[in-house]
Design a protein around this motif. Structure first.
Motif, PDB file in Angstrom:
ATOM      1  N   LYS A 188       5.389  -9.225 -19.679  1.00  0.00           N
ATOM      2  CA  LYS A 188       6.228  -9.691 -20.785  1.00  0.00           C
ATOM      3  C   LYS A 188       7.034 -10.921 -20.371  1.00  0.00           C
ATOM      4  CE  LYS A 188       6.794  -8.247 -24.405  1.00  0.00           C
ATOM      5  NZ  LYS A 188       6.292  -8.658 -25.748  1.00  0.00           N
ATOM      6  N   THR A 189       7.571 -10.912 -19.156  1.00  0.00           N
ATOM      7  CA  THR A 189       8.368 -12.043 -18.676  1.00  0.00           C
ATOM      8  C   THR A 189       7.572 -13.332 -18.728  1.00  0.00           C
ATOM      9  OG1 THR A 189       9.769 -10.691 -17.229  1.00  0.00           O
ATOM     10  CG2 THR A 189       9.531 -13.018 -16.647  1.00  0.00           C
ATOM     11  N   TYR A 190       6.317 -13.275 -18.273  1.00  0.00           N
ATOM     12  CA  TYR A 190       5.495 -14.481 -18.205  1.00  0.00           C
ATOM     13  C   TYR A 190       4.467 -14.563 -19.338  1.00  0.00           C
ATOM     14  CZ  TYR A 190       7.917 -15.409 -13.910  1.00  0.00           C
ATOM     15  OH  TYR A 190       8.910 -15.670 -12.993  1.00  0.00           O
ATOM     16  N   ASN A 191       4.734 -13.800 -20.402  1.00  0.00           N
ATOM     17  CA  ASN A 191       4.043 -13.954 -21.686  1.00  0.00           C
ATOM     18  C   ASN A 191       2.522 -13.873 -21.552  1.00  0.00           C
ATOM     19  OD1 ASN A 191       4.132 -14.290 -24.470  1.00  0.00           O
ATOM     20  ND2 ASN A 191       4.058 -16.526 -24.360  1.00  0.00           N
ATOM     21  N   VAL A 192       2.054 -12.876 -20.834  1.00  0.00           N
ATOM     22  CA  VAL A 192       0.616 -12.704 -20.635  1.00  0.00           C
ATOM     23  C   VAL A 192      -0.111 -12.495 -21.962  1.00  0.00           C
ATOM     24  CG1 VAL A 192      -1.143 -11.195 -19.628  1.00  0.00           C
ATOM     25  CG2 VAL A 192       0.858 -11.860 -18.278  1.00  0.00           C
ATOM     26  N   GLU A 193       0.501 -11.771 -22.886  1.00  0.00           N
ATOM     27  CA  GLU A 193      -0.132 -11.490 -24.172  1.00  0.00           C
ATOM     28  C   GLU A 193       0.116 -12.586 -25.203  1.00  0.00           C
ATOM     29  OE1 GLU A 193      -2.183  -9.003 -24.630  1.00  0.00           O
ATOM     30  OE2 GLU A 193      -1.862  -8.332 -22.560  1.00  0.00           O
ATOM     31  N   GLY A 194       0.972 -13.550 -24.875  1.00  0.00           N
ATOM     32  CA  GLY A 194       1.232 -14.652 -25.790  1.00  0.00           C
ATOM     33  C   GLY A 194       2.102 -14.297 -26.977  1.00  0.00           C
ATOM     34  N   ASP A 195       2.837 -13.165 -26.907  1.00  0.00           N
ATOM     35  CA  ASP A 195       3.636 -12.733 -28.057  1.00  0.00           C
ATOM     36  C   ASP A 195       5.122 -12.649 -27.748  1.00  0.00           C
ATOM     37  OD1 ASP A 195       3.520 -10.621 -26.289  1.00  0.00           O
ATOM     38  OD2 ASP A 195       3.035  -9.104 -27.787  1.00  0.00           O
ATOM     39  N   LYS A 196       5.566 -13.203 -26.633  1.00  0.00           N
ATOM     40  CA  LYS A 196       6.974 -13.101 -26.256  1.00  0.00           C
ATOM     41  C   LYS A 196       7.828 -14.015 -27.123  1.00  0.00           C
ATOM     42  CE  LYS A 196       8.436 -14.923 -22.290  1.00  0.00           C
ATOM     43  NZ  LYS A 196       9.638 -15.780 -22.499  1.00  0.00           N
ATOM     44  N   PHE A 197       9.016 -13.509 -27.483  1.00  0.00           N
ATOM     45  CA  PHE A 197       9.962 -14.309 -28.258  1.00  0.00           C
ATOM     46  C   PHE A 197      11.354 -14.088 -27.680  1.00  0.00           C
ATOM     47  CE2 PHE A 197      12.782 -15.235 -31.833  1.00  0.00           C
ATOM     48  CZ  PHE A 197      12.296 -16.466 -32.240  1.00  0.00           C
TER      49      PHE A 197
ATOM     50  N   GLU B 212       0.826  -1.217   0.000  1.00  0.00           N
ATOM     51  CA  GLU B 212       0.000   0.000   0.000  1.00  0.00           C
ATOM     52  C   GLU B 212       0.854   1.258   0.000  1.00  0.00           C
ATOM     53  OE1 GLU B 212      -3.216   0.187  -0.458  1.00  0.00           O
ATOM     54  OE2 GLU B 212      -3.259  -2.000  -0.643  1.00  0.00           O
ATOM     55  N   LYS B 213       2.060   1.186   0.526  1.00  0.00           N
ATOM     56  CA  LYS B 213       2.928   2.359   0.615  1.00  0.00           C
ATOM     57  C   LYS B 213       3.876   2.486  -0.578  1.00  0.00           C
ATOM     58  CE  LYS B 213       2.973   2.746   5.664  1.00  0.00           C
ATOM     59  NZ  LYS B 213       3.825   2.831   6.879  1.00  0.00           N
ATOM     60  N   THR B 214       3.860   1.512  -1.475  1.00  0.00           N
ATOM     61  CA  THR B 214       4.788   1.506  -2.606  1.00  0.00           C
ATOM     62  C   THR B 214       4.195   2.271  -3.780  1.00  0.00           C
ATOM     63  OG1 THR B 214       5.644  -0.651  -1.917  1.00  0.00           O
ATOM     64  CG2 THR B 214       6.099   0.024  -4.178  1.00  0.00           C
ATOM     65  N   ASP B 215       5.053   3.035  -4.477  1.00  0.00           N
ATOM     66  CA  ASP B 215       4.624   3.824  -5.627  1.00  0.00           C
ATOM     67  C   ASP B 215       3.920   2.942  -6.655  1.00  0.00           C
ATOM     68  OD1 ASP B 215       5.456   4.827  -8.579  1.00  0.00           O
ATOM     69  OD2 ASP B 215       5.181   6.558  -7.248  1.00  0.00           O
ATOM     70  N   ALA B 216       2.850   3.446  -7.252  1.00  0.00           N
ATOM     71  CA  ALA B 216       2.002   2.649  -8.135  1.00  0.00           C
ATOM     72  C   ALA B 216       2.754   2.059  -9.322  1.00  0.00           C
ATOM     73  CB  ALA B 216       0.833   3.504  -8.628  1.00  0.00           C
ATOM     74  N   ARG B 217       3.705   2.797  -9.884  1.00  0.00           N
ATOM     75  CA  ARG B 217       4.451   2.288 -11.040  1.00  0.00           C
ATOM     76  C   ARG B 217       5.498   1.260 -10.634  1.00  0.00           C
ATOM     77  NH1 ARG B 217       4.358   4.025 -16.016  1.00  0.00           N
ATOM     78  NH2 ARG B 217       6.570   3.609 -16.347  1.00  0.00           N
ATOM     79  N   LYS B 218       5.755   1.175  -9.349  1.00  0.00           N
ATOM     80  CA  LYS B 218       6.767   0.229  -8.871  1.00  0.00           C
ATOM     81  C   LYS B 218       6.139  -0.988  -8.198  1.00  0.00           C
ATOM     82  CE  LYS B 218      10.329   3.764  -8.111  1.00  0.00           C
ATOM     83  NZ  LYS B 218      11.241   4.378  -7.110  1.00  0.00           N
ATOM     84  N   ARG B 219       4.847  -1.178  -8.370  1.00  0.00           N
ATOM     85  CA  ARG B 219       4.181  -2.315  -7.743  1.00  0.00           C
ATOM     86  C   ARG B 219       3.167  -2.912  -8.718  1.00  0.00           C
ATOM     87  NH1 ARG B 219      -0.188   0.611  -3.582  1.00  0.00           N
ATOM     88  NH2 ARG B 219      -1.625   1.221  -5.255  1.00  0.00           N
ATOM     89  N   HIS B 220       2.770  -4.153  -8.428  1.00  0.00           N
ATOM     90  CA  HIS B 220       1.791  -4.824  -9.290  1.00  0.00           C
ATOM     91  C   HIS B 220       1.216  -6.018  -8.543  1.00  0.00           C
ATOM     92  CE1 HIS B 220      -0.235  -6.461 -12.722  1.00  0.00           C
ATOM     93  NE2 HIS B 220       0.546  -7.531 -12.792  1.00  0.00           N
ATOM     94  N   LEU B 221      -0.101  -6.205  -8.672  1.00  0.00           N
ATOM     95  CA  LEU B 221      -0.733  -7.411  -8.144  1.00  0.00           C
ATOM     96  C   LEU B 221      -0.613  -8.494  -9.205  1.00  0.00           C
ATOM     97  CD1 LEU B 221      -3.950  -6.178  -6.298  1.00  0.00           C
ATOM     98  CD2 LEU B 221      -1.921  -7.233  -5.290  1.00  0.00           C
ATOM     99  N   PHE B 222       0.236  -9.454  -8.935  1.00  0.00           N
ATOM    100  CA  PHE B 222       0.608 -10.467  -9.902  1.00  0.00           C
ATOM    101  C   PHE B 222      -0.237 -11.718  -9.687  1.00  0.00           C
ATOM    102  CE2 PHE B 222       3.592 -13.943 -11.197  1.00  0.00           C
ATOM    103  CZ  PHE B 222       3.631 -13.638 -12.545  1.00  0.00           C
ATOM    104  N   SER B 223      -0.828 -12.227 -10.766  1.00  0.00           N
ATOM    105  CA  SER B 223      -1.742 -13.369 -10.660  1.00  0.00           C
ATOM    106  C   SER B 223      -1.011 -14.695 -10.839  1.00  0.00           C
ATOM    107  CB  SER B 223      -2.845 -13.271 -11.718  1.00  0.00           C
ATOM    108  OG  SER B 223      -3.633 -12.118 -11.513  1.00  0.00           O
TER     109      SER B 223
END
Length: 362
Positions: free
Chosen positions: A345-354, A13-24
């Protein structure tokens, strides 16, 4: 000192929005973010640091194995009533800043990567991956757990290669591939398979690929033109008349059973991992008939070889294979981009990573 970490709810909650992410990960929403912490103390003249070195990271990357580490870390800190975190990361490239008084193999200024030799002791140090926290900008390592790399390999590539190179080289060595044999690489667009393909380039064998989804296979053919054909697994494209002498497989729980009927007599099936690593995926795994599987492998005299990492010599030989051949990098991120973009991008969420995805400290 910066690090990418699993965060406790209060720290998130205290971390800057661009530096955090709720990862599924399955049904879990796990808070990740960049944190700033104190640098570890290192006295190059102290006896307890005599065989260690102090490394400043310039790049790091995440691997499939990090998903399990992230989930396990979250289980431990999600109920924490204080601000805490667990740094993550497996691969890295760094610069040696300080060396202990007994260290003779490394010097200040050397560019190094992790040496994940396993399962035996080497260099008077313990086997295994040097750190599960390699996104830490500064970290202390036993000198035997590092390898100096050639200057010609860029940092974004170097920081993405040690686990993949060591694993792939070990498996290819154990496969004992002979001239003219048919070799199948599964999950042809995965990171591990790119390491296989890069190191198979000079082998006088027939290389085929298997893609689970069929996506990005044209890009694979363009980058690795020696691959004879890529089959779509979901569409069951494998020919009934094509048999393989060697299979290099990163996800054996997906491919082993259906590929058994496509193995030649005396084939070698080598695997370094499974797809279903999260707790929810493990619970949902479809059961197999182990008796029939073993019987089928036995009647074909198939060798089923499990592989975890590799030797120090595997790493050295594998890295030498990339001094002339570029490691495929999809994208390099810095602090200017959002953490969500890096993770997606690391975990290929969009399915286009190469290729691999790197993060550079600037």
């Amino acid at each position: 000192m910066r690090a990418l970490a699993v965060l406790s709810p209060s720290l998130y909650e205290k971390t800057d929005a661009r530096k955090r992410h709720l990862f599924s990960i399955d049904s879990h929403q796990i808070p990740l973010g960049f944190v700033t912490a104190s640098m570890p103390e290192f006295d190059e003249n102290a006896d307890n640091f005599a065989n260690y070195v102090f490394v400043r990271k310039i790049s790091f990357s995440l691997n499939y194995r990090d998903l399990g580490i992230i989930e396990n870390a979250w289980r431990k800190i999600k109920e924490a009533d204080r601000e805490t975190y667990y740094p993550i990361g497996s691969d890295f490239c760094g610069i040696v800043e300080k060396v202990g008084k007994n260290v003779t193999t490394l010097s200040k200024g050397d560019k190094v990567i992790g040496n994940n030799f396993y399962p035996f002791l080497e260099n008077n140090s313990m086997p295994g991956i040097p750190s599960n926290h390699s996104s830490r900008e500064f970290e202390i390592y036993h000198s035997g757990k590092l390898m100096k790399i050639p200057d010609g390999i860029p940092a974004e590539q170097a920081g993405s290669m040690s686990i993949g190179v060591q694993t792939a080289m070990s498996m290819i060595r154990k496969a004992n591939i002979k001239e003219g044999e048919n070799v199948l690489v599964t999950s042809i667009t995965s990171n591990t398979s790119f390491f296989f393909l890069s190191l198979l380039r000079e082998k006088k064998c027939n290389v085929y690929g298997l893609s689970y989804s069929g996506k990005n296979t044209d890009a694979v053919k363009n980058h690795f033109p020696f691959v004879k054909e890529i089959f779509n697994f979901k569409e069951n494209q494998l020919s009934d008349n094509l048999y393989f002498d060697v299979v290099l497989d990163a996800f054996s729980d997906t491919y082993l059973v259906p590929l058994t009927s496509h193995l030649n007599v005396n084939a070698r099936y080598l695997t370094c991992g499974v797809y279903n690593q999260s707790s929810e995926k493990i619970k949902a795994v479809e059961k197999i008939n182990l008796t029939l599987l073993i019987a089928d492998l036995m009647t074909r005299n198939v060798q089923l070889i499990g592989n975890c990492l590799g030797s120090g010599e595997d790493l050295k030989n594998g890295v030498n294979g990339f001094t002339d051949n570029t490691l495929v990098i999809d994208q390099t991120f810095t602090k200017e981009e959002s953490i969500q973009d890096f993770l997606d991008k690391t975990y290929n969420v969009e399915g286009d990573k190469f290729g691999k995805v790197a993060f550079m400290y600037t």
